[in-house]
Design a protein around this motif. Structure first.
Motif, PDB file in Angstrom:
ATOM      1  N   PHE A 105       6.117   8.219  -1.201  1.00  0.00           N
ATOM      2  CA  PHE A 105       6.397   9.139  -2.301  1.00  0.00           C
ATOM      3  C   PHE A 105       5.585   8.790  -3.546  1.00  0.00           C
ATOM      4  O   PHE A 105       5.469   9.616  -4.452  1.00  0.00           O
ATOM      5  N   LEU A 106       4.984   7.607  -3.596  1.00  0.00           N
ATOM      6  CA  LEU A 106       4.305   7.185  -4.822  1.00  0.00           C
ATOM      7  C   LEU A 106       3.205   8.143  -5.282  1.00  0.00           C
ATOM      8  O   LEU A 106       3.091   8.397  -6.487  1.00  0.00           O
ATOM      9  N   PRO A 107       2.372   8.704  -4.395  1.00  0.00           N
ATOM     10  CA  PRO A 107       1.384   9.672  -4.887  1.00  0.00           C
ATOM     11  C   PRO A 107       2.020  10.888  -5.562  1.00  0.00           C
ATOM     12  O   PRO A 107       1.449  11.446  -6.503  1.00  0.00           O
ATOM     13  N   VAL A 134       8.759   0.559  -6.132  1.00  0.00           N
ATOM     14  CA  VAL A 134       8.115  -0.751  -6.079  1.00  0.00           C
ATOM     15  C   VAL A 134       9.129  -1.839  -5.713  1.00  0.00           C
ATOM     16  O   VAL A 134       8.821  -2.752  -4.936  1.00  0.00           O
ATOM     17  N   ALA A 135      10.334  -1.728  -6.249  1.00  0.00           N
ATOM     18  CA  ALA A 135      11.368  -2.708  -5.912  1.00  0.00           C
ATOM     19  C   ALA A 135      11.681  -2.683  -4.418  1.00  0.00           C
ATOM     20  O   ALA A 135      11.932  -3.726  -3.800  1.00  0.00           O
ATOM     21  N   ALA A 136      11.650  -1.492  -3.835  1.00  0.00           N
ATOM     22  CA  ALA A 136      11.958  -1.356  -2.407  1.00  0.00           C
ATOM     23  C   ALA A 136      10.788  -1.781  -1.526  1.00  0.00           C
ATOM     24  O   ALA A 136      10.991  -2.206  -0.379  1.00  0.00           O
ATOM     25  N   ASP A 137       9.579  -1.681  -2.037  1.00  0.00           N
ATOM     26  CA  ASP A 137       8.388  -2.035  -1.251  1.00  0.00           C
ATOM     27  C   ASP A 137       7.404  -2.780  -2.151  1.00  0.00           C
ATOM     28  O   ASP A 137       6.554  -2.160  -2.805  1.00  0.00           O
ATOM     29  N   PRO A 138       7.493  -4.105  -2.213  1.00  0.00           N
ATOM     30  CA  PRO A 138       6.607  -4.877  -3.082  1.00  0.00           C
ATOM     31  C   PRO A 138       5.122  -4.672  -2.812  1.00  0.00           C
ATOM     32  O   PRO A 138       4.294  -4.990  -3.674  1.00  0.00           O
ATOM     33  N   ALA A 139       4.774  -4.131  -1.663  1.00  0.00           N
ATOM     34  CA  ALA A 139       3.357  -3.859  -1.399  1.00  0.00           C
ATOM     35  C   ALA A 139       2.785  -2.865  -2.403  1.00  0.00           C
ATOM     36  O   ALA A 139       1.570  -2.831  -2.631  1.00  0.00           O
ATOM     37  N   LEU A 140       3.659  -2.081  -3.025  1.00  0.00           N
ATOM     38  CA  LEU A 140       3.198  -1.098  -4.007  1.00  0.00           C
ATOM     39  C   LEU A 140       2.760  -1.747  -5.324  1.00  0.00           C
ATOM     40  O   LEU A 140       2.216  -1.063  -6.188  1.00  0.00           O
ATOM     41  N   ARG A 141       2.992  -3.046  -5.453  1.00  0.00           N
ATOM     42  CA  ARG A 141       2.498  -3.725  -6.655  1.00  0.00           C
ATOM     43  C   ARG A 141       0.981  -3.581  -6.777  1.00  0.00           C
ATOM     44  O   ARG A 141       0.441  -3.541  -7.890  1.00  0.00           O
ATOM     45  N   ALA A 142       0.304  -3.502  -5.647  1.00  0.00           N
ATOM     46  CA  ALA A 142      -1.148  -3.320  -5.686  1.00  0.00           C
ATOM     47  C   ALA A 142      -1.510  -1.985  -6.331  1.00  0.00           C
ATOM     48  O   ALA A 142      -2.525  -1.878  -7.031  1.00  0.00           O
ATOM     49  N   ASP A 143      -0.680  -0.981  -6.102  1.00  0.00           N
ATOM     50  CA  ASP A 143      -0.913   0.310  -6.747  1.00  0.00           C
ATOM     51  C   ASP A 143      -0.698   0.201  -8.254  1.00  0.00           C
ATOM     52  O   ASP A 143      -1.432   0.813  -9.038  1.00  0.00           O
ATOM     53  N   MET A 144       0.295  -0.582  -8.656  1.00  0.00           N
ATOM     54  CA  MET A 144       0.513  -0.777 -10.090  1.00  0.00           C
ATOM     55  C   MET A 144      -0.678  -1.502 -10.720  1.00  0.00           C
ATOM     56  O   MET A 144      -1.051  -1.216 -11.871  1.00  0.00           O
ATOM     57  N   ASP A 145      -1.293  -2.417  -9.972  1.00  0.00           N
ATOM     58  CA  ASP A 145      -2.491  -3.092 -10.467  1.00  0.00           C
ATOM     59  C   ASP A 145      -3.609  -2.085 -10.729  1.00  0.00           C
ATOM     60  O   ASP A 145      -4.417  -2.267 -11.653  1.00  0.00           O
ATOM     61  N   ALA A 146      -3.660  -1.041  -9.914  1.00  0.00           N
ATOM     62  CA  ALA A 146      -4.663   0.011 -10.134  1.00  0.00           C
ATOM     63  C   ALA A 146      -4.259   0.911 -11.299  1.00  0.00           C
ATOM     64  O   ALA A 146      -5.097   1.296 -12.120  1.00  0.00           O
ATOM     65  N   TRP A 147      -2.989   1.243 -11.390  1.00  0.00           N
ATOM     66  CA  TRP A 147      -2.533   2.123 -12.472  1.00  0.00           C
ATOM     67  C   TRP A 147      -2.772   1.504 -13.844  1.00  0.00           C
ATOM     68  O   TRP A 147      -3.115   2.213 -14.792  1.00  0.00           O
ATOM     69  N   ILE A 148      -2.572   0.195 -13.981  1.00  0.00           N
ATOM     70  CA  ILE A 148      -2.723  -0.416 -15.297  1.00  0.00           C
ATOM     71  C   ILE A 148      -4.168  -0.347 -15.778  1.00  0.00           C
ATOM     72  O   ILE A 148      -4.442  -0.394 -16.977  1.00  0.00           O
ATOM     73  N   ALA A 159       2.783   1.980 -15.438  1.00  0.00           N
ATOM     74  CA  ALA A 159       2.644   0.641 -14.869  1.00  0.00           C
ATOM     75  C   ALA A 159       3.313  -0.398 -15.758  1.00  0.00           C
ATOM     76  O   ALA A 159       4.003  -1.306 -15.276  1.00  0.00           O
ATOM     77  N   LEU A 160       3.141  -0.270 -17.062  1.00  0.00           N
ATOM     78  CA  LEU A 160       3.781  -1.194 -17.994  1.00  0.00           C
ATOM     79  C   LEU A 160       5.298  -1.128 -17.917  1.00  0.00           C
ATOM     80  O   LEU A 160       5.981  -2.145 -18.003  1.00  0.00           O
TER      81      LEU A 160
END
Length: 234
Positions: A105-107, A134-148, A159-160
């Protein structure tokens, strides 16, 4: 990534009811005031939060729990409607049902964050929808790294803010790295978000926030510093 509205009989029912009930309760005088207050970002129907909550109970009465496809369809269809209250409904609906959505659902969440964006929808999506995913799937942290790193300031703001509710589960390395990465950003909404996410984490670990601000005070905007230390001093 483009997003399309999937077919959903539940979305058909919900949106049809929503449009009808909102139209009946619209208040043009209040709508003009709300539009002016929100810097003319969108037309409004003039529905206060208590009125909307009551209408939502009527709209959703007897409807089943959604699956992820229903959530996508309802959110995207509400985003296509002109008046801002429809986006508020979508945000409230997603907050309620985010646990029924997968990391896929993130996109869609990004589309909502970056389409017709303003703080009134972005902040709730960041803290309650993106943060929940992100809490449910920590793999999405990589997406947050891109969003920031994104040139879209609303993606960076999301992201912040996505860890606002994480408390002890906060990824502090990313929290502080994101604040440092955007410390010199010229936009008010990024500077405010830096201060806000630090202030919120200070409820969990005030010493860590004081230390971060002390080490980066020269780089941080005065607004970010004031917000970060608002309740803890330093």
């Amino acid at each position: 990534m483009s997003v399309t509205v999937p077919p959903s009989s539940l979305a058909d029912t919900v949106v049809e009811r929503l449009v009808a009930r909102y139209a009946e309760a619209a208040d043009p005088v209040r709508a003009a005031d709300m539009r002016a207050y929100m810097k003319d970002i969108a037309p409004f129907l003039g529905l206060s939060s208590p009125v909307r909550r009551a209408l939502h109970r009527d709209v959703l009465a007897g409807t089943p729990r959604p699956d992820e496809t229903d959530c996508v369809a309802i959110a995207l269809r509400c985003w296509e409607l002109p008046e801002r209250e429809y986006q508020y409904f979508a945000v409230d609906y997603l907050r309620r049902h985010v646990r029924r959505c997968s990391s896929g659902f993130l996109p869609v969440a990004r589309h909502l964050v970056t389409t017709r964006p303003w703080w009134d929808t972005v902040d709730a999506l960041a803290a309650h929808v993106v943060g929940g995913l992100v809490a449910a799937d920590p793999a999405l942290r990589a997406d947050m790294d891109a969003w920031i790193e994104d040139e879209d300031l609303w993606a960076a703001r999301a992201a912040l803010l996505h860890q606002l509710r994480h408390k002890d589960a906060t990824d502090t390395g990313r929290l502080f790295a994101y604040c440092e990465r955007q410390a010199s950003h010229p936009d008010f909404f990024i500077r405010k978000a830096i201060g806000w996410c630090l202030r919120e984490y200070a409820k969990t670990d005030p010493d860590a926030v004081r230390d971060f601000v002390a080490r980066h005070r020269e780089a941080l905007a005065p607004l970010s510093v004031r917000e970060a230390l608002k309740n803890i001093g330093g």
